[in-house]
Design a protein around this motif. Structure first.
Motif, PDB file in Angstrom:
ATOM      1  N   HIS A  77      28.662 -36.214  27.591  1.00 15.66           N
ATOM      2  CA  HIS A  77      27.779 -37.228  28.172  1.00 15.66           C
ATOM      3  C   HIS A  77      26.329 -36.753  28.191  1.00 15.66           C
ATOM      4  CE1 HIS A  77      31.702 -38.649  29.473  1.00 15.66           C
ATOM      5  NE2 HIS A  77      31.143 -39.811  29.750  1.00 15.66           N
ATOM      6  N   GLN A  78      26.094 -35.520  27.753  1.00 17.85           N
ATOM      7  CA  GLN A  78      24.726 -35.060  27.562  1.00 17.85           C
ATOM      8  C   GLN A  78      24.222 -35.611  26.230  1.00 17.85           C
ATOM      9  OE1 GLN A  78      24.114 -30.817  28.170  1.00 17.85           O
ATOM     10  NE2 GLN A  78      25.982 -30.699  29.389  1.00 17.85           N
ATOM     11  N   TRP A 147      20.877 -38.699  30.262  1.00 22.15           N
ATOM     12  CA  TRP A 147      21.980 -38.318  31.143  1.00 22.15           C
ATOM     13  C   TRP A 147      22.177 -39.344  32.254  1.00 22.15           C
ATOM     14  CZ3 TRP A 147      25.997 -35.079  31.621  1.00 22.15           C
ATOM     15  CH2 TRP A 147      26.513 -34.822  32.893  1.00 22.15           C
ATOM     16  N   ALA A 148      21.090 -39.866  32.791  1.00 20.44           N
ATOM     17  CA  ALA A 148      21.145 -40.824  33.891  1.00 20.44           C
ATOM     18  C   ALA A 148      21.844 -42.125  33.482  1.00 20.44           C
ATOM     19  CB  ALA A 148      19.739 -41.127  34.402  1.00 20.44           C
ATOM     20  N   LEU A 149      21.867 -42.426  32.186  1.00 23.67           N
ATOM     21  CA  LEU A 149      22.524 -43.648  31.719  1.00 23.67           C
ATOM     22  C   LEU A 149      24.044 -43.517  31.706  1.00 23.67           C
ATOM     23  CD1 LEU A 149      20.258 -44.714  28.705  1.00 23.67           C
ATOM     24  CD2 LEU A 149      20.340 -45.720  30.994  1.00 23.67           C
ATOM     25  N   GLY A 150      24.559 -42.287  31.723  1.00 21.50           N
ATOM     26  CA  GLY A 150      26.005 -42.079  31.718  1.00 21.50           C
ATOM     27  C   GLY A 150      26.674 -42.453  30.410  1.00 21.50           C
ATOM     28  N   ILE A 186      24.348 -31.186  35.648  1.00 21.30           N
ATOM     29  CA  ILE A 186      23.497 -30.436  34.730  1.00 21.30           C
ATOM     30  C   ILE A 186      22.019 -30.450  35.103  1.00 21.30           C
ATOM     31  CG2 ILE A 186      23.321 -32.414  33.153  1.00 21.30           C
ATOM     32  CD1 ILE A 186      23.437 -28.727  32.113  1.00 21.30           C
ATOM     33  N   PHE A 187      21.502 -31.549  35.626  1.00 22.14           N
ATOM     34  CA  PHE A 187      20.071 -31.624  35.924  1.00 22.14           C
ATOM     35  C   PHE A 187      19.763 -31.546  37.416  1.00 22.14           C
ATOM     36  CE2 PHE A 187      20.125 -33.704  31.668  1.00 22.14           C
ATOM     37  CZ  PHE A 187      19.287 -32.801  31.027  1.00 22.14           C
ATOM     38  N   GLN A 188      20.738 -31.153  38.217  1.00 19.21           N
ATOM     39  CA  GLN A 188      20.481 -30.965  39.635  1.00 19.21           C
ATOM     40  C   GLN A 188      19.951 -29.555  39.876  1.00 19.21           C
ATOM     41  OE1 GLN A 188      23.763 -32.060  42.153  1.00 19.21           O
ATOM     42  NE2 GLN A 188      24.166 -33.962  41.044  1.00 19.21           N
ATOM     43  N   LYS A 189      19.070 -29.430  40.853  1.00 20.50           N
ATOM     44  CA  LYS A 189      18.420 -28.141  41.098  1.00 20.50           C
ATOM     45  C   LYS A 189      19.408 -27.054  41.497  1.00 20.50           C
ATOM     46  CE  LYS A 189      13.885 -29.975  42.354  1.00 20.50           C
ATOM     47  NZ  LYS A 189      12.834 -30.041  43.409  1.00 20.50           N
ATOM     48  N   ASP A 190      20.512 -27.451  42.128  1.00 22.66           N
ATOM     49  CA  ASP A 190      21.466 -26.448  42.610  1.00 22.66           C
ATOM     50  C   ASP A 190      22.663 -26.274  41.690  1.00 22.66           C
ATOM     51  OD1 ASP A 190      22.572 -28.917  43.037  1.00 22.66           O
ATOM     52  OD2 ASP A 190      23.373 -28.459  45.023  1.00 22.66           O
ATOM     53  N   HIS A 191      22.549 -26.756  40.440  1.00 25.20           N
ATOM     54  CA  HIS A 191      23.698 -26.630  39.542  1.00 25.20           C
ATOM     55  C   HIS A 191      23.928 -25.151  39.197  1.00 25.20           C
ATOM     56  CE1 HIS A 191      20.638 -26.417  36.323  1.00 25.20           C
ATOM     57  NE2 HIS A 191      21.570 -25.820  35.616  1.00 25.20           N
ATOM     58  N   LEU A 192      25.186 -24.800  39.002  1.00 25.35           N
ATOM     59  CA  LEU A 192      25.563 -23.395  38.797  1.00 25.35           C
ATOM     60  C   LEU A 192      26.274 -23.224  37.458  1.00 25.35           C
ATOM     61  CD1 LEU A 192      26.905 -22.729  42.409  1.00 25.35           C
ATOM     62  CD2 LEU A 192      24.677 -22.061  41.474  1.00 25.35           C
TER      63      LEU A 192
END
Length: 259
Positions: A77-78, A147-150, A186-192
């Motif tokens: 989905h990326q 990515w936001a479009l899913g 993937i684009f969240q600040k806290d992603h690990l």
């Protein structure tokens, strides 16, 4: 990378040494005569499968095994980008499928393009990746909006890749040792997300290689490959024997896209 390619009749015996203790060999059966880079992509994919196998094994030995597996499709989905060569090959492969499968895939591509156009993202995707790929901020912004479009990859069917043997470099080299659930952030600040460290980036190498030498990177957004297919044939496509073409690319990848 130590490269040894020996012609054995119509076959090529390829031996690659990545480091002092890391090496592999494979036997390839490329087309005869002079070929373009597109013509030997399947052989390059086979070589890269071996390179990645060495990389993944090394990562596992260091306590970081690959956590990716069938049915884990967050990466699908990326925004998937491909080189000009891969875009041409994928369009050709789709043309070899049965009519029903061709129609399903083309419909999925048409739907993706419609959603990109409706979101005002289509032109920005092409501009950022084809014309301004060195503008990191512009490229990442377009990828975030995608990515936001899913949107799922048009080749994704029942959580499996419909063209798996010919999947692009970028799909092959995306491996993580972190929990696969984090890939959905993937684009969240806290992603690990922890990617597997690779010895070579063949995806970037292919996107900056014209079959002869290094060129300015051109990345084609996957949903647009059929739309720009005619234009892609306008790019110069140098030819050489398969042995020379494969060796030339491997040297290019090792020189410019190795860790």
């Amino acid at each position: 990378m130590k490269i040894d390619i020996v012609a054995n009749g119509r076959l090529l015996d390829v031996s690659i040494g990545l480091e002092a203790t890391q090496s592999f060999s494979c036997v390839l059966s490329p087309p005869d005569g002079d070929v373009t880079f597109v013509d030997v992509l399947p052989e390059i994919y086979e070589i890269y499968t071996n390179v990645l196998g060495v990389n993944f094994e090394e990562s596992e030995q260091n306590g970081k095994p690959v956590r990716c597996g069938k049915g884990c499709v967050s990466c699908c989905h990326q925004l998937i980008t491909v080189s000009v060569h891969e875009a041409l090959l994928l369009a050709h492969i789709v043309g070899l499928l049965c009519q029903e499968e061709q129609q399903r895939i083309r419909s999925a591509f048409d739907e993706s393009l419609t959603r990109l156009e409706n979101a005002g993202l289509f032109r920005d995707l092409l501009h950022s990746h084809v014309n301004a790929f060195d503008d990191r901020e512009l490229v990442v912004d377009a990828q975030k909006r995608y990515w936001a479009l899913g949107l799922a990859c048009p080749f994704l069917l029942d959580d499996a890749c419909a063209i798996y043997p010919y999947r692009p470099f970028i799909c092959r080299q995306y491996g993580v040792s972190s929990d696969p659930e984090h890939c959905g952030k993937i684009f969240q600040k806290d992603h690990l997300i922890e990617r597997i460290r690779l010895s070579h980036d063949f995806g970037s190498a292919a996107a900056s290689f014209d079959g002869l030498e290094a060129i300015k990177t051109r990345a084609i957004p996957l949903p647009t490959i059929f739309l720009v297919h005619g234009m892609l044939h306008c790019f110069e496509r140098p030819k050489a024997t398969a042995e020379v073409m494969i060796a030339r690319f491997l040297r290019h990848a090792d020189k410019h896209f190795s860790r």
